[in-house]
Design a protein around this motif. Structure first.
Motif, PDB file in Angstrom:
ATOM      1  N   ASN A  66       0.809  -1.219   0.000  1.00 30.53           N
ATOM      2  CA  ASN A  66       0.000   0.000   0.000  1.00 30.53           C
ATOM      3  C   ASN A  66       0.840   1.265   0.000  1.00 30.53           C
ATOM      4  N   SER A 111       0.407   4.228  -2.587  1.00 32.72           N
ATOM      5  CA  SER A 111      -0.832   5.012  -2.673  1.00 32.72           C
ATOM      6  C   SER A 111      -0.651   6.440  -2.191  1.00 32.72           C
ATOM      7  N   ARG A 122      -8.760  -5.166  -0.767  1.00 39.79           N
ATOM      8  CA  ARG A 122      -8.802  -3.744  -1.141  1.00 39.79           C
ATOM      9  C   ARG A 122      -7.455  -3.311  -1.716  1.00 39.79           C
ATOM     10  N   ASN A 129      -6.713  -2.041  -5.588  1.00 37.95           N
ATOM     11  CA  ASN A 129      -6.118  -0.729  -5.873  1.00 37.95           C
ATOM     12  C   ASN A 129      -4.879  -0.845  -6.749  1.00 37.95           C
ATOM     13  N   ASN A 139      -5.627   1.067 -10.095  1.00 36.15           N
ATOM     14  CA  ASN A 139      -5.149   2.414  -9.791  1.00 36.15           C
ATOM     15  C   ASN A 139      -6.069   3.158  -8.820  1.00 36.15           C
ATOM     16  N   ASN A 140      -5.932   2.768  -7.539  1.00 38.35           N
ATOM     17  CA  ASN A 140      -6.704   3.429  -6.487  1.00 38.35           C
ATOM     18  C   ASN A 140      -8.206   3.388  -6.769  1.00 38.35           C
ATOM     19  N   PHE A 141      -8.699   2.195  -6.949  1.00 35.70           N
ATOM     20  CA  PHE A 141     -10.118   1.977  -7.254  1.00 35.70           C
ATOM     21  C   PHE A 141     -11.026   2.640  -6.226  1.00 35.70           C
ATOM     22  N   HIS A 142     -10.628   2.609  -4.964  1.00 35.12           N
ATOM     23  CA  HIS A 142     -11.491   3.139  -3.907  1.00 35.12           C
ATOM     24  C   HIS A 142     -11.546   4.655  -3.866  1.00 35.12           C
ATOM     25  N   ASN A 143     -10.649   5.282  -4.595  1.00 30.59           N
ATOM     26  CA  ASN A 143     -10.689   6.751  -4.645  1.00 30.59           C
ATOM     27  C   ASN A 143     -11.398   7.261  -5.901  1.00 30.59           C
ATOM     28  N   THR A 144     -12.020   6.339  -6.640  1.00 29.94           N
ATOM     29  CA  THR A 144     -12.733   6.736  -7.854  1.00 29.94           C
ATOM     30  C   THR A 144     -14.230   6.595  -7.652  1.00 29.94           C
ATOM     31  N   SER A 186     -16.113   3.030  -7.091  1.00 29.96           N
ATOM     32  CA  SER A 186     -16.117   2.242  -5.861  1.00 29.96           C
ATOM     33  C   SER A 186     -17.492   2.294  -5.198  1.00 29.96           C
ATOM     34  N   CYS A 209     -15.142  -5.504  -3.169  1.00 31.23           N
ATOM     35  CA  CYS A 209     -13.735  -5.704  -3.561  1.00 31.23           C
ATOM     36  C   CYS A 209     -13.517  -7.112  -4.116  1.00 31.23           C
TER      37      CYS A 209
END
Length: 1001
Positions: free
Chosen positions: A318, A321, A362, A366, A370-375, A378, A432
């Motif tokens: 991680n 990130s 998670r 990501n 590419n940082n799926f949770h910040n898009t 998600s 996820c």
């Protein structure tokens, strides 16, 4: 040789500055004061004059100060290097204290300044004087020499390693370095001194396997390193970590590190923390990878420090990130190391719980997207199609594709070992996991497209496709109901448009691939087999596989693998780097679950799934109609052959799983086959199992003790035993002679089920009808025979499950001796029934009716070590593994001979007791392989072999002596041999000189 400075020379030296040319002229004149021609060896330093030495050192120093990239390419500069090295070598060799410090410092500068491509060959001349000065009482000299060697060894060509190792041995470099580290605590040494010595030792251990034993076996040194690891200076911690990693290249060294595991692992984890520099973290990850290079090491490491290590891995995965934009090269290297360590998911253990707990799903998502949770993606998707579209869009961004093989392998390991009742909804990570499964399935389908559209000669493409295919295979057959269900559902949806077309292509390729099974085609065929196994797990495609001759193709592939001895081991970019594996030593031969039989495994896997589901539908006899070129009995025979002659667990499990669908349950083995000979015999029985109808079943209590102790009565039982003894003395077994005991069984025990259970106890496998299986399952559960219960239940093999061992060694353990014994001479208690099952010699002895048939003591004519080994073989069909690797190398000649002697005795014993060719061949191989590395033992081995009537082994020893024949004759050593053996060696020497070959084995 340096060019003569002249006007013409000046004209030829255009391209370098006038100042550098002037310095070169001064260097030339200075070198000529001490260098003299030495024939074929070129020019050698001859001057012991301190002032001349100082002049030369300063001239070299000044010349190096003016070096530039352009100047280093000039012929004038290149031609000067050999003479500069020759001068420094000679000055260091003279060991004048007034010039040593200057000379060693300039040596460091030269190795730093001159490119390795230019320095490669001549720099070897510096290694001897540098290593000779490591014990110097001038501390700065010792430090500079260590620093120079630390710079030289990484650029050393592998072809020169043997030559350099001889120098290191002659100068006792390792001994002096270890002494220097020990002496650090006297207070006069600097941190730099310590760091350079520890670093140098690690570089030596990394390159030269033979150096490792004397380091990891030095208890005082290991204690000192433990103390050093507590120092706050991170440069020292890194140096110690590097040394630990070099020690861990040896399997025995890794084991020694883990003996003091908590301290070592604490420092390692501390260095892996994200707050440290990338270089420090990477050293921690590399050490962890080496300690966990096999399942045993991983299990030990995880037992001691599971959660902190998993947490460090998660932080390492991680760490990127927090970086915006492009990841730096160092950061990517750290990510790769964290990914490699995360591959411990391929082994079962408590660490899996921590991976899920710390959100590995998670993190992996990501890394993929590419940082799926910040898009904005998600979020919960309204449909499977929307989920697939989002996953495809993320994969199309091609975010760090080099990491994908790692991610697929990590994910596959997690799926393979996930608990059956694992529910991501309870952990809040359902989204996820669903998207990860979707990404893997998309990569799987994409791999099929790729293989159809281009010629697969690029191994990197094959590796990526292999990892994705394996990951999906693990998910479809995951023990976790949720993961398996989702994988099947998503893959079915993705295959809807072209699934049957893809399947036909794969079947066609597999039917053709056996004709050209070579790299890279063999790896591509393995991918096809995995794809077919995945298809076999999807209900809607099974009939289509059968209709298109899928059974025939798989059975033919299995037969082809067996008849052609096809072996392919997994090769993946995601596994440990090749330089790790190439540099390791003393690794025990432990098979991975797929080992080097991956084509066989995945062929069996696909066939097993088809047979299982057709069997559930009561139609499995029909699926073979027109599909195979031989009958069911022949197929069963091939599968039984896999179980008894293959060492890889995965194929054995799947062969046994298929056999269970033909009413055959368990694992055929060589020892089971031997014990089957006494299954129905009443000779030496000492226990009666009494059924409710009063009918007795006669059994040998030793078999129940070792294989099914639940059937034994709670009180102690005397056993029918005899003693192997090295003397003629008899033991006092009169008070525990054979007495038959009775065990009355419950009315719930079915007679037919019990008979079949006893068949399993003796043979390791049984044959039963479907009706009888129901009763057997109840009995197996009550007797705690878990592996039999699994087979009877036809549960699909779980990846990584070890093969249940058919061993009787529990009867040799102290718990198996139900009496006190007063015999003082070395001896072992054994069971007559065990001896008779394996040896025609003992069958004849005990059935002869003569005096020997009543003996309770057998005198053997072998030593204790051979006796101990052969008794182990009787009870397990295995001999204790011989000493090998650095442990063998560390023994002196007498100790090596002591290790070999029992195996020569066992060769004789195998013939005398009629124990079979396999045992004799194995023991012969042990002796011959030992002579490969210790040819000097041949003169002793030939005498021992001859005295034990082992002519072939004596001839092999003679072949090893052949190259030394003239030396042995001139030294008089051949006089120790009798005339026949001396002639044997002479004949071997003649043959060798005639054909110019190597010793024949």
């Amino acid at each position: 040789m340096m060019r003569t400075p002249s006007k013409q020379g000046a004209e030829n030296n255009r391209g370098i500055s006038g100042h550098l040319f002037t310095l070169h002229q001064r260097l030339y004149h200075a070198l000529n004061l001490g260098l003299r021609s030495s024939g074929d060896k070129g020019r050698k330093w001859q001057s012991s004059d301190i002032e001349i030495q100082r002049l030369v050192i300063r001239s070299i120093d000044a010349f190096l100060d003016c070096m530039s990239v352009e100047a280093l390419q000039h012929p004038l500069v290149k031609e000067s290097i050999a003479d500069m090295i020759g001068a420094l070598e000679g000055i260091l060799h003279f060991t004048n204290e007034a010039t040593l410090s200057l000379a060693s410092n300039v040596t460091v500068k030269m190795v730093n300044v001159i490119p390795s491509s230019i320095l490669q060959s001549p720099v070897l001349d510096l290694i001897r004087p540098l290593t000779s000065l490591l014990p110097s009482h001038q501390l700065q000299v010792a430090v500079s020499c260590a620093t120079a060697l630390n710079l030289i060894f990484p650029i050393l060509h592998i072809k020169r390693e043997g030559e350099v190792w001889e120098i290191l041995k002659e100068t006792k470099a390792v001994v002096y370095i270890v002494n220097n580290i020990h002496d650090f605590f006297d207070g006069s040494k600097s941190i730099e001194y310590l760091r350079e010595m520890v670093s140098l030792l690690s570089k030596i251990l990394w390159r030269w396997r033979s150096s490792r034993f004397c380091v990891w076996s030095d208890a005082n040194l290991m204690e000192v390193l433990g103390v050093l690891s507590l120092k706050p200076d991170f440069s020292v911690k890194v140096a110690v970590l590097q040394l630990y990693s070099a020690i861990a290249l040896c399997s025995n060294g890794a084991e020694k590190l883990l003996e003091n595991g908590k301290a070592v692992l604490h420092m390692m984890v501390h260095c892996m923390e994200w707050s440290n520099s990338v270089s420090v973290q990477m050293e921690g990850f590399r050490l962890a990878q080496l300690l966990a290079i096999n399942e045993e090491g991983c299990s030990t490491m995880m037992t001691l420090c599971s959660e902190p290590i998993v947490r460090a891995i998660i932080n390492g995965l991680n760490s990127w990130s927090s970086h915006s934009g492009k990841i730096s090269k160092d950061q990517m290297s750290l990510l790769m190391e964290a990914c490699r360590l995360a591959l411990i998911t391929r082994w079962e253990g408590e660490h899996h719980n921590y991976f899920w707990k710390l959100g590995v799903d998670r993190i992996l998502l990501n890394l993929l997207l590419n940082n799926f949770h910040n898009t904005s993606q998600s979020q919960q998707f309204s449909s499977l199609k929307e989920q697939i579209a989002a996953a495809q869009h993320g994969l199309n961004q091609n975010f760090h594709p080099v990491l994908r093989p790692f991610i697929w392998d990590i994910l596959g390991g997690l799926a393979a070992h996930c608990l059956e009742d694992f529910d991501p909804k309870m952990h809040g990570n359902e989204l996820c996991i669903n998207v990860l499964i979707t990404c893997a399935c998309l990569a799987f389908v994409d791999s099929i497209h790729n293989t159809r559209q281009l010629c697969q000669n690029d191994l990197s493409d094959i590796f990526r496709n292999e990892s994705a295919s394996r990951s999906v295979l693990m998910m479809i057959y995951s023990p976790c109901k949720y993961i398996a269900s989702q994988a099947r559902s998503i893959l079915s949806e993705l295959l809807r448009p072209n699934g049957k077309e893809h399947l036909k292509y794969v079947l066609d390729k597999l039917s053709q691939s056996r004709n050209k099974f070579e790299m890279p085609d063999n790896y591509q065929s393995v991918i096809y087999l995995m794809i077919l196994a995945c298809y076999s797990g999807l209900p809607q495609y099974r009939k289509h596989i059968i209709k298109n001759q899928g059974i025939k193709i798989l059975v033919a592939f299995i037969r082809w693998c067996l008849s052609n001895d096809v072996h392919v081991r997994r090769l993946s970019m995601a596994l440990a780097p090749s330089f790790f594996i190439e540099r390791t030593c003393c690794r025990a031969h432990t098979e991975d679950w797929d080992g080097d039989d991956i084509p066989l495994l995945f062929s069996l896997w696909g066939l097993a799934e088809l047979v299982h589901h057709s069997s559930c539908l009561k139609t499995h006899p029909d699926i073979f109609a027109g599909q195979v070129d031989y009958n069911e009995a022949q197929l069963v025979s091939e599968l039984q052959r896999i179980c008894s002659h293959t060492s890889t667990p995965g194929p054995i499990w799947y062969a046994a799983y298929i056999l269970s669908h033909f009413g055959l349950y368990g694992f055929p083995s060589k020892l089971g086959k031997r014990m089957g000979k006494v299954h129905t015999e009443k000779e030496f029985v000492d226990l009666e199992l009494i059924l409710t109808n009063g009918e007795p079943l006669h059994v040998h209590s030793v078999m129940l003790m070792a294989r099914c102790p639940s059937l034994l009565p709670p009180q102690e039982l005397p056993l029918s035993e005899i003693t192997f003894d090295g003397s003629l003395a008899r033991n006092d077994l009169e008070k525990c002679r054979r007495i038959r005991k009775e065990v009355r069984l419950s009315a719930h025990v079915d007679q037919q089920a019990l008979l079949k259970l006893l068949e399993y106890v003796y043979l390791g496998h049984l044959q039963a009808s479907a009706e009888l299986v129901k009763k057997l399952k109840i009995l197996a559960r009550h007797c705690n025979l878990q592996s039999l219960f699994q087979m009877l239940s036809r549960k699909r093999p779980k990846w990584g499950t070890p093969i249940p061992t058919f061993g009787l060694t529990l009867a040799l353990e102290p718990a198996g001796h139900h009496f006190s014994c007063s015999v003082s001479v070395p001896h072992m208690h054994v069971h007559k029934v065990i001896l008779c099952s394996s040896s025609a010699y003992f069958q004849g002895m005990f059935r002869s009716g003569m005096q020997e048939s009543h003996t309770e003591t057998i005198k053997t004519h072998v030593g204790w070590n051979a006796l101990f080994k052969i008794v182990k073989w009787f009870y397990s069909d295995e001999l204790p593994k011989p000493i090998s690797g650095c442990l063998w190398d560390s023994l002196d000649a007498d100790d090596k001979l002591h290790e070999l002697y029992p195996y020569v005795e066992l060769c004789w014993l195998a013939e005398y007791w009629c124990l079979g060719d396999d045992l004799h061949e194995y023991c012969s191989r042990v002796v011959i392989s030992s002579l490969d590395s210790a040819r000097h033992l041949s003169i002793k081995v030939i005498q021992i072999a001859a005295s034990l009537y082992q002519k072939k082994l004596a001839e092999v020893a003679a072949n090893y002596m052949a190259p030394l024949y003239h030396q042995l004759r001139n030294s008089g050593e051949l006089e120790a041999l009798d005339e026949e053996l001396a002639d044997m060696v002479r004949a071997a020497s003649v043959r060798l000189s005639q054909d110019g070959g190597h010793p024949h084995s």
